[in-house]
Design a protein around this motif. Structure first.
Motif, PDB file in Angstrom:
ATOM      1  N   GLU A   1      17.573  58.601  80.863  1.00 39.56           N
ATOM      2  CA  GLU A   1      17.833  58.668  79.852  1.00 39.56           C
ATOM      3  C   GLU A   1      18.935  57.695  79.251  1.00 39.56           C
ATOM      4  O   GLU A   1      18.528  56.936  78.753  1.00 39.56           O
ATOM      5  CB  GLU A   1      18.495  59.804  79.069  1.00 39.56           C
ATOM      6  CG  GLU A   1      17.816  61.249  78.970  1.00 39.56           C
ATOM      7  CD  GLU A   1      17.325  61.848  80.494  1.00 39.56           C
ATOM      8  OE1 GLU A   1      17.879  61.671  81.524  1.00 39.56           O
ATOM      9  OE2 GLU A   1      16.559  63.297  80.880  1.00 39.56           O
TER      10      GLU A   1
ATOM     11  N   ALA B   1      18.598  54.399  77.522  1.00 42.37           N
ATOM     12  CA  ALA B   1      18.618  53.610  76.541  1.00 42.37           C
ATOM     13  C   ALA B   1      19.571  52.488  76.433  1.00 42.37           C
ATOM     14  O   ALA B   1      19.508  51.295  75.647  1.00 42.37           O
ATOM     15  CB  ALA B   1      20.493  54.632  76.098  1.00 42.37           C
TER      16      ALA B   1
ATOM     17  N   GLU C   1      18.507  48.995  74.077  1.00 40.87           N
ATOM     18  CA  GLU C   1      19.683  47.751  73.852  1.00 40.87           C
ATOM     19  C   GLU C   1      18.761  46.265  74.161  1.00 40.87           C
ATOM     20  O   GLU C   1      19.340  45.329  73.311  1.00 40.87           O
ATOM     21  CB  GLU C   1      21.051  47.859  74.520  1.00 40.87           C
ATOM     22  CG  GLU C   1      21.595  49.269  73.895  1.00 40.87           C
ATOM     23  CD  GLU C   1      22.666  49.796  73.717  1.00 40.87           C
ATOM     24  OE1 GLU C   1      23.591  49.654  74.880  1.00 40.87           O
ATOM     25  OE2 GLU C   1      23.116  50.560  73.959  1.00 40.87           O
TER      26      GLU C   1
END
Length: 225
Positions: free
Chosen positions: A167, A171, A175
């Motif tokens: 996870e 993420a 970004e």
């Protein structure tokens, strides 16, 4: 009546041919023919055999009185080949009984065939489920290993520690504007998972069909005729 005439008379009364009488006395047919024609006289032991064959005494056979009235005796019953038959047994009766028994057994226990089919479907379902789980686990592990080695595309590449949760990796990549590079194992993964899924579906269908057949045959077998 002379001896030769009595031999002929008693033989016909007993409904014997010359061959049959010769076989009982132990001589040839020609010998019996000579006795009846008076060309020859049977020996003492043959006279006894003739008397037994005709069912009379030697005195009656050798005497000159006619074998009529009270002196005449019925010829002995002749023994022939014994034939054993089954009374009141129509043709095909045994076959009918056998087929009837098989039919009753099928009506009574035919539902077990449905149970067997259902169990076969259950086994196939288990095999398909295990194959799908095994392939999924194997390809997930392979994808994680390839991702931790920097298999990501975009403006650059990022390497993560093997202990970094997926996870957090996802993420960070979002970004940075990076996308995961297509895995070379994706085609094999789809093929393997598709094959396992087909086996799983077939097993479920067979299991349901077998269970339905077992219920139907059980209901039919318990109906009163």
């Amino acid at each position: 009546m002379k001896l030769n005439e009595k031999i002929l008379y008693y033989r016909k009364a007993a409904k014997l041919s010359q061959e049959e009488l010769a076989a009982q006395v132990g001589v040839s047919r020609q010998a019996v023919s000579k006795w009846e024609l008076g060309d020859a006289t049977p020996e003492v032991d043959k006279l006894l055999a003739l008397a037994r064959a005709f069912g009379v005494t030697t005195d009656e056979l050798l005497g000159e009185s006619d074998p009529t009235g009270s002196q005449k005796q019925a010829p002995p019953p002749q023994e022939g080949p014994r034939v054993y038959t089954v009374p009141n047994a129509p043709a095909g009766d045994n076959f009918g009984k056998a087929t009837g028994l098989i039919g009753r057994l099928l009506r009574r226990y035919g539902w077990l065939a449905g149970v067997y089919i259902a169990l076969s479907g259950l086994g196939t379902t288990i095999v398909g489920a295990l194959a799908r789980w095994g392939f999924g686990t194997m390809f997930d592990t392979s994808s994680q290993l390839m991702g931790s080695m920097g298999g990501w595309g975009g403006m650059g590449s990022v390497e993560f520690s093997p202990n970094t949760p997926p996870e957090i990796q996802q993420a960070l990549l979002e970004e940075l504007g990076l996308t995961p590079a297509p895995s070379p194992l994706s085609g094999m993964e789809n093929l393997a998972l598709g094959f396992a899924t087909i086996i799983l579906v077939i097993g479920i269908v067979i299991m349901i069909a077998g269970a339905a057949l077992a219920v139907y045959l059980y209901q039919q077998g318990n109906k009163r005729p």
